[in-house]
Each structure stands twice: as structure tokens, then as C-alpha cells.
Enzyme design. Structure first.
Site, PDB file in Angstrom:
ATOM      1  CG  HIS A 184      -0.970  -5.478  -0.676  1.00 45.78           C
ATOM      2  ND1 HIS A 184      -1.532  -4.305  -0.242  1.00 45.78           N
ATOM      3  CD2 HIS A 184      -0.666  -5.302  -1.978  1.00 45.78           C
ATOM      4  CE1 HIS A 184      -1.540  -3.433  -1.234  1.00 45.78           C
ATOM      5  NE2 HIS A 184      -1.032  -4.010  -2.311  1.00 45.78           N
ATOM      6  CB  CYS A 240      -0.889   0.056   1.240  1.00 45.49           C
ATOM      7  SG  CYS A 240      -1.995  -1.335   1.435  1.00 45.49           S
TER       8      CYS A 240
END
Length: 645
Positions: free
Chosen positions: A145, A128
Site C-alpha cells: 500500500h 492490509c
RNA sequence: GGCGAUGUAGCUCAGCUGGUUAGAGCGCACGGCUCAUAUCCGUGGUGUCCGGGGUUCAAGUCCCUGCAUCGCCA
């Protein structure tokens, strides 16, 4: 008296929606109101354009951040004129002047020792490229993720906000109107009862370079608030512009509740550090829910102001928003409620009063406003109510109680409608001896309408021009109308010619009963020629009804059992946005075999909480007689989020 | 987990410092008028004022407690 009114600068990561429109319409209405009180007003709005979300969105779109910001900012600049909103300034945080002002201020605050280099630590997700809060984590992992974020610490600059905490508490106590409505003032005071932490105001350029460089350290850019909030100063030419001298002392900000803390805490302390007086008032409003659900991109129920305007017209939208929301509280929006307001308040009450009054002046008095004769009690009652309306309206407007201000007007509209019924002009018109009485009644109607048109101008400027024109006040004369000189009873001159025009508001067809959650992007206007009766074929739905379901291909990214439930699985799906869906399929599928599958999902289902988990959609599956279950599937893979029809 | 807000007619809400039969708008039913955009006016009904306990001569209104919803904080 002067006024400097602002909306927040809107972040260019999204297009204008209903919430932006509300804030801006409120600011415009209040500006118009104060101008109507003969005051000097400066009104500012704009766009906030720096930060990682913008850099990221630009990267995704394959263009430079500046180009991306230009594009979205333009959407905001173009959004307001169609609503008859003309801000005096539209500021952008990428404006040269703004950037210079931010740097000057940073340097000044730094020089006096209120900005220092410290370290910031937190959980950082490399995917991110940002710090995550504990709240965002799912099982200690980044939901996007699926990796555990690293605890890291980095150097950053901090603003010594804590130094001004006591001063701020004291200021809020001494100025009851500093933050209104009161509920938000209390919220701020409660937050301030705990020690404040200093505010992190930078990001290293290694992570983010779309921002304003710190003047005293070229390795960093300014982060968020020390950039954005300063628009309120840079927009009026701080530090030595004439407008700054004139308007800063009379600044009032309008915001939505999500940015309360920056405006009520960061901003006053920043101003204090700068040696400036804080703003006068902060007006905080609530959210618009859409059919009882929060408005959000992932539900797909974002309401676009422009669509509404095309469907209902500017003044209906302005009126609805001001009338339906009690400033400070949340309110709910639906097509049904705006149609109801248009029909009952605007078409039936105001529009019809206007139409019947003018028609009668035209038919019974030859098209000119006649002179009043002897007054009867009911005439005095109407005149008294209209005068009272002006004062009550004014005081509610001062307090941002727009809904109450409008209610005052509508109580006079309703009284005027009753006045017509009890005085029966059509009966008076049949007897020549009753002409003086008839004239009195018609004069009172014209004068009442003039005052209604005067006070409604801030909320419904377009309608009021039509009203004034019909009553013989046009062009320049209309522009010069104000509450101070024209707000009292009796200023209509007998003999003035009226002009009949089109109806002010059409009546809208009521849509047949709808279950909640219609797709708000759908045009409300069905072809009138269609003529297909809904509901006549039991069990069949029309294609239009079907279209309201937003069916999407969802790819399952993660799945886990929900504790304490045998049947429920919590799925994280991509469609293409990432969202959580709860499905009652745990008896038939293990989490492992689901990941990677594509299924069909109802994407605009109202969110619901199941065993404590909020589900934003429904996965389609089939249950057979033997109790087995088969998930919906596609014959071959398609991009997640593809529409199913 | 801490702090706070809210819970009143079918719907949306108003009820200030406790005080006569608890209100408004919308919707619904019936009646009236015809100037008007099938509009307007009048009449009507329904409320365990979230549950429980307490203070008081008197509580939707104050206190305690439980439930529900929401917000802020952690």
C-alpha cells in the site's frame, strides 16, 4: 498396540500441492505399515478454515467465507482417494463438533487462569487490515500500500505459555524421540533457551469475524493456533469419546518444518494446561524444491499432485516421493528425476524381475510354482537376504526412514536379478535331468517376489495387489497379509497357479535434455506421432519450447536505485501478484519515469540474487548499437498479469 | 547481528563412537547373456573428502579459522 496418526489440517487458502501430497502420502504409508504389523490405526487429515486470509479471499471471490471454505476443502477431500489414501476422519475447523470443543477448551483454560486479557502492540496497516512485521516493511512502508503502518496497541487475550516452558524443556530432554529428526529437536531446544512470550490467541471482531467466538468474551474470535491445533483432539471425540480414550495416548503428528514451532511448543504447552499428556512423537519433514527453486505461486512452479498422478500413475508418484526424500531434509523434484526413478527402479529392476520370473515359471514349469529340491549356497543367500530385508525394512519404517526401507527392498531385487543370471534357468530347462535344480530356482524367485510384494504394500498398494494376484494370492487372502504371520521365508505353497498380467510399470521415453525450470504445469507427454526432432535446426526452437516461457505484462508499481550499483534498479511490479524484479536499466531510466509503465516480463525465470536483492523475473528491453536502451511496451494498457504470446 | 546445520565422484547422496588401497545409485565406456519391459549381469575410470592451520602413531571423521549455501532467532 494402536496408533493415531495425523497430518496437519491444510489451510484452505491454496489448492493441494506437492507438499500436501507428500505429508499425506507419508501418513498413509506409515498407517499402512503399522496395519501391516497387525496394529490398530486411526488416520486423520482435514482442513483449517478460519482466519483473515480466508475472509479476504472469500471477499475477493464475492462469496461467503463458509462457501469459499467449502469449495477449497472439497478439493482436499477429493485429492486423496485417487492416491489410494483413505483417512478415517477428515476434520474441518468449521465442523460443529470442533467449534464446540475449541470453546470448551478455551473456557476451561480461561477458568483456571491460563488465559488473560492483555494488550498487543505492533505496526498495523489499514490497507492490509493486519499487523506487519519489521521484516515485511520496505523503507518503513507497507510494500502493498506504500503507506507507513501505524503503531497501535489493542486488547487481546493471551495464553500463559511461559508458565509451562520449564516443563516442556524437561519433557523434551527426557523423551529423545518426542521431536524427530534430531535437527528439529535441537532447533526447538535452542528456541526454548530464551524466555517464551505468552501466546496471543484472539482477534477483535471489529477486525476479523471469521473465526470461533471466545466463550468468555463475545467481542473476540479465536486466532489461529488455539483453533487449528485442537483438531487433533476434536477429531477423536475429546473429552469423553471412546476413541479419545483409546487413541490419544498413541498420537503421532506429521508436519512440514514451517509449522514446527506451533506443534513443538504451543501445542504441548496447551495440552499441559489442559491436563493432558503430550503426543508421543512429532515427525518433521523438509520441503520439496522444484528444479532447485522453492515452490511458490509467484514463480508459478507449483506442482499439482493430480497432474503428476495422471502423468505417472499413483504408485510411481508415491514411490518417488518416499524414495527420493530423506525424511527431515529438503529434496528436489523434477520431471527428469521422476522419469529416471520410474525407468531404472520400477520398470527395469522391479518390473522386469517380476516379468521375467513369471514368464519362466509359466514356460518352464507349466504355470505353477514348483517344489524346491536340494538347496545350494546361492539359494540360501537369496532366502537369507529376503528374510533380512523384512527385518531391516521394518526397523527403517519405524524410524520414518522410508528411503532406506525402500533401498533394502531394492538390494534384494538386485540380488534376485543376479541370481537369475548365475543360475541360468533357461539352460537348466533344456536338460531334463536338471529339472529339480530348475524348480528350486523358480520357487526361490516366486517366494522372493511374494516377500517383496508384501513389504512394498504400504508404499505401493496398487502394484502389490497386481503382484499378489499374479502369484495366486488374491482378494481376501491378500487383504489379510501381514508382516507378523507372512513375513518369513517359505510360505509360498508349491503347486499354486500363477497368473500372467500386464507389465507393472511401462518404460517412459526420456525427454531430451532440458534446461532447468520447465513449466511444471505443462503436460509431459508429447504426442509420440509428432516425430519432430529437437535440435536439428540449429538456433530454432520449437513452439513447445517457446511455450515454456511464461511472459506476462507487468505494471511497475515502485522503483528505486540499488545502493552501490550504477546499473541496477529494484522494481516492484504487479503481474498480477506483487513481486520484486531487479533490472539493469538505471543508466537509462530514472525510478520516477518508470512507475505506472507496463512492460513485458519473463515471469518464470529462476530467482536470482543481484547485489543482495532477489529478483523474481526479467524485464525485456532492447539495447541499440549506440548504447541506448528501450523498454518493451504495449500499444495500449491491459490488465497486469496478462499473458504475452 | 546471535545460534545452528551443511559443503565427499558429472548428478543425488551414504560414510556410526578417528584406523587397512574413500563407498552406493544414476549417468558414461567396454564386454557377456537371451528368461525378460532394448531389459539383466560383469568390468572400468575420474575424487586437493570446500580452503587454511592444529591435535594424533593415524583425520573425510576431533579442534580452531576462513569461504559458500541454507535454516532458526533478533
Amino acid at each position: 498396540m494402536s496408533l493415531y496418526i495425523t497430518t496437519p489440517i491444510y489451510y484452505v487458502n491454496a489448492q493441494p500441492h506437492l507438499g500436501h501430497a507428500y505429508t499425506t502420502i507419508v501418513a498413509d504409508t506409515y498407517s499402512r505399515f503399522r496395519r501391516l504389523c497387525k496394529e490398530d490405526v486411526r488416520f486423520q487429515t482435514g482442513t483449517d478454515e478460519h482466519g483473515d486470509k480466508i475472509a479476504e479471499a472469500a471477499r475477493a471471490a464475492g462469496i461467503a467465507p463458509q462457501e469459499y471454505a467449502d469449495r477449497i476443502s472439497l478439493l482436499f477431500q477429493e485429492a486423496w482417494p485417487p492416491f489410494n489414501i483413505k483417512p478415517d476422519t477428515f476434520i474441518r475447523t468449521t465442523d460443529e463438533h470442533h467449534i464446540r470443543t475449541v470453546q470448551d477448551i478455551l473456557q476451561k483454560v480461561y477458568d483456571q487462569g491460563d488465559i488473560y486479557l492483555g494488550s498487543y502492540s505492533g505496526l498495523y496497516c489499514r490497507g492490509c487490515e493486519r499487523f506487519l512485521t519489521e521484516k515485511e516493511l520496505v523503507d518503513g512502508k507497507c510494500p502493498d500500500h506504500q503507506t507507513a503502518p501505524q503503531p497501535i496497541s489493542e486488547s487481546n487475550y493471551f495464553f500463559r505459555m511461559s508458565r509451562y516452558q520449564d516443563w516442556l524443556i524437561d519433557h523434551i530432554h527426557k523423551n529423545p524421540e518426542f521431536i524427530t529428526p534430531e535437527r528439529y529437536r535441537n532447533e526447538v531446544l535452542s528456541f526454548l533457551s530464551e524466555p517464551l512470550e505468552d501466546l496471543c490467541i484472539s482477534r477483535p471482531k471489529s477486525r476479523l469475524d471469521w473465526g470461533i467466538s471466545l466463550p468468555f468474551d463475545a467481542d473476540f474470535v479465536t486466532y489461529v493456533w488455539f483453533d487449528a491445533l485442537i483438531n487433533y483432539l476434536s477429531g477423536i471425540g475429546y473429552p469423553d469419546g471412546e476413541e479419545f480414550a483409546q487413541y490419544w495416548a498413541v498420537a503421532e503428528h506429521i508436519i512440514a518444518k514451517d509449522i514446527l514451532k506451533p506443534h513443538a511448543i504451543y501445542w504441548p504447552t496447551m495440552l499441559k494446561a489442559l491436563g493432558l499428556a503430550p503426543y508421543q512423537r512429532l515427525h518433521v519433514h523438509g520441503y520439496w524444491n522444484i528444479n532447485e527453486a522453492k515452490m511458490s505461486k509467484s514463480i508459478g512452479n507449483v506442482v499439482r499432485p493430480e497432474t503428476l498422478r495422471q502423468d505417472f500413475g499413483v504408485d510411481t508418484v508415491r514411490y518417488f516421493l518416499l524414495r527420493e526424500m530423506s525424511f527431515g531434509l529438503d529434496a528436489s523434484f523434477s520431471d527428469e528425476s521422476i522419469v529416471a526413478r520410474q525407468n531404472s527402479d520400477l520398470a527395469n529392476d522391479l518390473g522386469n524381475l517380476f516379468s521375467r520370473s513369471l514368464t519362466m515359471i509359466n514356460k518352464f514349469a507349466g504355470g505353477t510354482v514348483p517344489s524346491p529340491a536340494d538347496l545350494e549356497p546361492q539359494d540360501k543367500e537369496l532366502a537369507g537376504a529376503a528374510s533380512h530385508m523384512v527385518t531391516a525394512y521394518t526397523s527403517h519404517m519405524q524410524n520414518f526412514a522410508f528411503n532406506r526401507a525402500l533401498q533394502e527392498v531394492w538390494s534384494v531385487i538386485s540380488l534376485a536379478n543376479r541370481y537369475i543370471v548365475t543360475s541360468e534357468p533357461w539352460v537348466l530347462a533344456k536338460e531334463p535331468s536338471k529339472t529339480p535344480r530348475l524348480n528350486t530356482v523358480l520357487y526361490h524367485l516366486a517366494e522372493t517376489l511374494r516377500l517383496i510384494g508384501l513389504v512394498l504394500e504400504p508404499a505401493m498398494p496398487e502394484t502389490c495387489i497386481k503382484m499378489a494376484t499374479a502369484l495366486g494370492i488374491s482378494g481376501d487372502a491378500h487383504d489379510k497379509q501381514n508382516l507378523v504371520d507372512h513375513g518369513c521365508w517359505g510360505l509360498t505353497r508349491p503347486g499354486v497357479s500363477i497368473k500372467l498380467g500386464a507389465s507393472l510399470f511401462p518404460r517412459l521415453d526420456k525427454k531430451s535434455k532440458q534446461p532447468p525450470q520447465p513449466s511444471p504445469t505443462k503436460k509431459k507427454q508429447e504426442s509420440p506421432k509428432g516425430g519432430i526432432k529437437e535440435g536439428s535446426d540449429a538456433g530454432l526452437v520449437s513452439f513447445d519450447d517457446f511455450k515454456r516461457f511464461d511472459l506476462r505484462v507487468a505494471e511497475i508499481k515502485a522503483a528505486e536505485k540499488i545502493n552501490k550499483s550504477d546499473r541496477l534498479l529494484k522494481l516492484t511490479v504487479m503481474a498480477p501478484d506483487t513481486r520484486t524484479v531487479v533490472a539493469g536499466i538505471a543508466e537509462f531510466y530514472t525510478p520516477e519515469e518508470l512507475v505506472g509503465r507496463q512492460v513485458i516480463m519473463v515471469a518464470n525465470l529462476k530467482p536470482t540474487k543481484l547485489m543482495g536483492v532477489t529478483s523474481h523475473g526479467m524485464i525485456l528491453a532492447s539495447k541499440d548499437e549506440g548504447g541506448g536502451l528501450a523498454l518493451s511496451a504495449l500499444t495500449h494498457g491491459v490488465p497486469p498479469g496478462s499473458k504475452v504470446s
